[in-house]
Design a protein around this motif. Structure first.
Motif, PDB file in Angstrom:
ATOM      1  N   SER A  19       0.831  -1.205   0.000  1.00 37.79           N
ATOM      2  CA  SER A  19       0.000   0.000   0.000  1.00 37.79           C
ATOM      3  C   SER A  19       0.864   1.253   0.000  1.00 37.79           C
ATOM      4  N   LEU A  20       1.931   1.266   0.794  1.00 32.86           N
ATOM      5  CA  LEU A  20       2.839   2.415   0.831  1.00 32.86           C
ATOM      6  C   LEU A  20       3.433   2.667  -0.553  1.00 32.86           C
ATOM      7  N   LYS A  21       3.887   1.625  -1.204  1.00 33.84           N
ATOM      8  CA  LYS A  21       4.451   1.756  -2.553  1.00 33.84           C
ATOM      9  C   LYS A  21       3.402   2.322  -3.513  1.00 33.84           C
ATOM     10  N   PHE A  22       2.175   1.833  -3.433  1.00 31.03           N
ATOM     11  CA  PHE A  22       1.104   2.287  -4.313  1.00 31.03           C
ATOM     12  C   PHE A  22       0.870   3.790  -4.152  1.00 31.03           C
ATOM     13  N   TYR A  23       0.655   4.240  -2.937  1.00 33.45           N
ATOM     14  CA  TYR A  23       0.345   5.660  -2.723  1.00 33.45           C
ATOM     15  C   TYR A  23       1.555   6.557  -3.004  1.00 33.45           C
ATOM     16  N   ARG A  24       2.743   6.100  -2.644  1.00 34.52           N
ATOM     17  CA  ARG A  24       3.949   6.911  -2.832  1.00 34.52           C
ATOM     18  C   ARG A  24       4.434   6.861  -4.281  1.00 34.52           C
ATOM     19  N   ASP A  25       4.670   5.678  -4.811  1.00 33.74           N
ATOM     20  CA  ASP A  25       5.310   5.542  -6.123  1.00 33.74           C
ATOM     21  C   ASP A  25       4.335   5.641  -7.294  1.00 33.74           C
ATOM     22  N   ILE A  26       3.111   5.196  -7.098  1.00 34.67           N
ATOM     23  CA  ILE A  26       2.147   5.196  -8.195  1.00 34.67           C
ATOM     24  C   ILE A  26       1.335   6.490  -8.223  1.00 34.67           C
ATOM     25  N   LEU A  27       0.783   6.895  -7.074  1.00 32.83           N
ATOM     26  CA  LEU A  27      -0.069   8.084  -7.038  1.00 32.83           C
ATOM     27  C   LEU A  27       0.675   9.370  -6.684  1.00 32.83           C
ATOM     28  N   GLY A  28       1.930   9.283  -6.280  1.00 32.55           N
ATOM     29  CA  GLY A  28       2.739  10.482  -6.079  1.00 32.55           C
ATOM     30  C   GLY A  28       2.653  11.135  -4.717  1.00 32.55           C
ATOM     31  N   PHE A  29       2.119  10.436  -3.713  1.00 28.90           N
ATOM     32  CA  PHE A  29       2.117  10.985  -2.360  1.00 28.90           C
ATOM     33  C   PHE A  29       3.542  10.983  -1.809  1.00 28.90           C
ATOM     34  N   GLU A  30       3.832  11.925  -0.943  1.00 28.12           N
ATOM     35  CA  GLU A  30       5.139  12.013  -0.283  1.00 28.12           C
ATOM     36  C   GLU A  30       5.010  11.432   1.115  1.00 28.12           C
ATOM     37  N   LEU A  31       5.915  10.531   1.482  1.00 21.46           N
ATOM     38  CA  LEU A  31       5.933   9.981   2.837  1.00 21.46           C
ATOM     39  C   LEU A  31       6.506  11.041   3.764  1.00 21.46           C
ATOM     40  N   ILE A  32       5.677  11.550   4.666  1.00 22.84           N
ATOM     41  CA  ILE A  32       6.066  12.625   5.585  1.00 22.84           C
ATOM     42  C   ILE A  32       6.608  12.065   6.887  1.00 22.84           C
ATOM     43  N   GLU A  33       5.957  11.027   7.388  1.00 27.32           N
ATOM     44  CA  GLU A  33       6.356  10.449   8.672  1.00 27.32           C
ATOM     45  C   GLU A  33       5.990   8.981   8.698  1.00 27.32           C
ATOM     46  N   GLU A  34       6.893   8.170   9.210  1.00 28.63           N
ATOM     47  CA  GLU A  34       6.644   6.738   9.358  1.00 28.63           C
ATOM     48  C   GLU A  34       6.985   6.352  10.793  1.00 28.63           C
ATOM     49  N   HIS A  37       5.740   0.582  15.315  1.00 24.27           N
ATOM     50  CA  HIS A  37       5.322   0.230  16.677  1.00 24.27           C
ATOM     51  C   HIS A  37       4.516   1.359  17.321  1.00 24.27           C
ATOM     52  N   PHE A  38       3.568   1.897  16.584  1.00 24.54           N
ATOM     53  CA  PHE A  38       2.751   3.029  17.025  1.00 24.54           C
ATOM     54  C   PHE A  38       1.459   2.516  17.654  1.00 24.54           C
ATOM     55  N   HIS A  39       1.300   2.691  18.938  1.00 26.03           N
ATOM     56  CA  HIS A  39       0.088   2.289  19.671  1.00 26.03           C
ATOM     57  C   HIS A  39      -0.349   0.868  19.331  1.00 26.03           C
ATOM     58  N   ASN A  40       0.596  -0.047  19.447  1.00 24.74           N
ATOM     59  CA  ASN A  40       0.347  -1.469  19.223  1.00 24.74           C
ATOM     60  C   ASN A  40       0.041  -1.800  17.755  1.00 24.74           C
ATOM     61  N   ARG A  41       0.459  -0.934  16.835  1.00 24.24           N
ATOM     62  CA  ARG A  41       0.360  -1.199  15.396  1.00 24.24           C
ATOM     63  C   ARG A  41       1.784  -1.382  14.871  1.00 24.24           C
ATOM     64  N   TYR A  42       1.914  -2.148  13.800  1.00 20.55           N
ATOM     65  CA  TYR A  42       3.235  -2.291  13.194  1.00 20.55           C
ATOM     66  C   TYR A  42       3.702  -0.956  12.632  1.00 20.55           C
ATOM     67  N   TYR A  43       2.785  -0.227  11.965  1.00 21.65           N
ATOM     68  CA  TYR A  43       3.122   1.077  11.373  1.00 21.65           C
ATOM     69  C   TYR A  43       1.930   2.018  11.431  1.00 21.65           C
ATOM     70  N   ASN A  44       2.242   3.279  11.553  1.00 27.80           N
ATOM     71  CA  ASN A  44       1.291   4.374  11.349  1.00 27.80           C
ATOM     72  C   ASN A  44       2.079   5.457  10.617  1.00 27.80           C
ATOM     73  N   SER A  45       1.677   5.765   9.397  1.00 27.37           N
ATOM     74  CA  SER A  45       2.449   6.687   8.565  1.00 27.37           C
ATOM     75  C   SER A  45       1.555   7.771   7.991  1.00 27.37           C
ATOM     76  N   TRP A  46       2.192   8.884   7.642  1.00 28.45           N
ATOM     77  CA  TRP A  46       1.496  10.018   7.037  1.00 28.45           C
ATOM     78  C   TRP A  46       2.064  10.269   5.651  1.00 28.45           C
ATOM     79  N   LEU A  47       1.162  10.341   4.670  1.00 26.38           N
ATOM     80  CA  LEU A  47       1.529  10.645   3.292  1.00 26.38           C
ATOM     81  C   LEU A  47       0.803  11.920   2.885  1.00 26.38           C
TER      82      LEU A  47
END
Length: 134
Positions: A19-34, A37-47
């Motif tokens: 999903s990260l690759k899709f939004y970043r590489d395909i749709l052009g979103f910029e990964l701002i923060e990754e 281990h965020f609140h018992n999640r493997y990842y919580n990221s902002w694009l």
């Protein structure tokens, strides 16, 4: 009335890297923060795309999220305006993603423009359109 605008949508996924690759590489979103281990999640990221954000997160540790179905209530899709719809579709097809076809076509005419829809790895329907109006 106070000023209001849509800040972000939150998308949960069992397939974070895809999903990260899709939004970043395909749709052009910029990964701002990754944040691992965020609140018992493997990842919580902002694009970010322009002034619009996606909060992309996994389920909680050990949780397998159910797939979203297009015929359920709630948000059905979100839409991105693009200046060259044909070029966007060609690029996305080169990455191996498929579109939801209408009458056998990826791009189809609506009232005052053209659009297409594809499904992100986690099941979110993304509409791309070349008309800024409604």
């Amino acid at each position: 009335m106070t000023t209001k605008f849509v800040h972000h949508i939150c998308i949960q996924t069992n397939h974070y890297e895809e999903s990260l690759k899709f939004y970043r590489d395909i749709l052009g979103f910029e990964l701002i923060e990754e944040s691992p281990h965020f609140h018992n999640r493997y990842y919580n990221s902002w694009l970010k795309l322009g002034e619009f954000y996606i909060e992309l997160q996994t389920g909680k540790v050990g949780e397998n999220l159910d797939r979203v179905y297009p015929n359920t209530q709630g948000i059905h899709h979100f839409c991105l305006w693009v200046d060259d719809l044909v070029k966007e579709v060609q690029t996305i097809k080169q990455w191996g993603y498929d579109f939801i076809l209408k009458n056998g076509e990826a791009i189809y005419q609506v009232e005052n423009g053209c659009l297409c829809k594809l499904i992100a790895p986690e099941g979110t329907i993304i509409e791309l359109r070349d008309n800024r109006g409604i």
